[in-house]
Motif scaffolding. Structure first.
Motif, short mmCIF file in Angstrom:
data_model
loop_
_atom_site.label_atom_id
_atom_site.label_comp_id
_atom_site.label_asym_id
_atom_site.label_seq_id
_atom_site.Cartn_x
_atom_site.Cartn_y
_atom_site.Cartn_z
N HIS A 123 0.83 -1.21 0.00
CA HIS A 123 0.00 0.00 0.00
C HIS A 123 0.87 1.26 0.00
N GLU A 124 1.87 1.30 0.85
CA GLU A 124 2.72 2.49 0.94
C GLU A 124 3.57 2.67 -0.31
N HIS A 127 1.51 4.17 -3.10
CA HIS A 127 1.38 5.64 -3.06
C HIS A 127 2.57 6.29 -3.76
N GLU A 185 -6.26 6.72 -1.73
CA GLU A 185 -6.27 5.57 -0.83
C GLU A 185 -6.78 4.32 -1.55
N HIS A 229 -5.24 7.38 6.61
CA HIS A 229 -5.62 6.14 5.93
C HIS A 229 -6.95 5.65 6.48
ZN LIG Z 1 -2.55 5.24 2.20
#
Ligand SMILES: [Zn+2]
Length: 252
Positions: A123-124, A127, A185, A229
């Motif tokens: 997830h990070e 981004h 997100e 988040h």
């Molecule tokens: Zn995030």
């Protein structure tokens, strides 16, 4: 004035077109990848000189191993990946542009296995590779620019322009930045799960992890991670739906 606006609009369009990986969403980005990497690098140096890094060798090794495995499937050759663990009881993690990843011991504590670490790692990293930071910065610059142009067009006296820009900034933040952020997100969730899948991790653990985060946020103050988040049922449902689509694809 009109001519000047036209020149600016063309200039913005010329630098502004990019596409997010996987989703193919069109992005408006005015920051070059080089500028972005430079910003990421200086932020990383600042964090490294101020934060208390974890001395737990096994934990550091584990985070690095999982991070490298996810990083290997991103296809990002210009990134110089680094994985750090900050010794602080905070439920957060982030990846700076250019591939500097930071996990806090507070979030690692609630993770039950490597797959859950991989879920947040994915997830990070998503981004960062989708350039969400640069996109956000560009939107901010554009809205500041828009406020200035409007103030001039409306012939607002200079002494009131500051107030005007402030008010405009607030409305554009509420109107533009919030849904935009949620969209980031959602996109990071999809790309993150895809990276996990490609790296051979159990994607269902992403769902388990977000459920654990939801549980952990039931106290009085929500964990810091959740302020940026949002962990909610719709996110969990969206990830579950995306996993179904992913698993229905023929194996490559
Ligand atoms: Zn995030």
């Amino acid at each position: 004035m009109r001519q000047w606006l036209f020149v600016c609009a063309v200039a913005l369009l010329a630098v502004g077109c990019a596409k997010a990986p996987l989703t193919g969403r069109t992005q408006f980005i005015m920051v070059s990848p080089q500028q972005e990497m430079q910003l990421g690098l200086s932020a990383s140096q600042k964090i490294l000189s101020n934060a208390k890094l974890s001395t737990d060798r096994r934990l550091n090794e584990r985070v690095r191993r999982i991070g490298q495995r996810i990083a290997n499937v991103t296809g990002q050759r210009n990134y110089r990946w680094e994985f750090h663990v900050i010794d602080k009881d905070v439920m957060n993690a982030f990846c700076l542009p250019g591939g500097k990843v930071f996990f806090y011991t507070g979030i690692l504590k609630i993770m039950e296995n490597d797959d859950q670490i991989a879920a947040v790692m994915g997830h990070e990293i998503a981004h960062a590779i989708a350039r969400h930071g640069a996109e956000r910065m560009s939107m901010q610059q554009a809205s500041n620019f828009g406020a200035q142009v409007l103030a001039m067009a409306l012939k607002i006296p200079p002494k009131y322009q500051g107030l005007y820009a402030q008010a405009y900034g607030l409305t554009s933040q509420v109107g533009l930045m919030l849904p935009f952020s949620r969209q980031h997100e959602h996109e990071a969730d999809q790309i993150g799960v895809y990276l996990m899948y490609k790296a051979g991790y159990n994607v269902h653990e992403a769902v388990t992890f977000w459920k654990r985060m939801k549980q952990a946020s039931k106290g009085k103050t929500p964990p810091e991670f959740l302020s940026t988040h949002p962990s909610n049922d719709s996110r969990i449902h969206a990830i579950e739906a995306f996993i179904k689509v992913l698993e229905a694809q023929p194996k490559q």
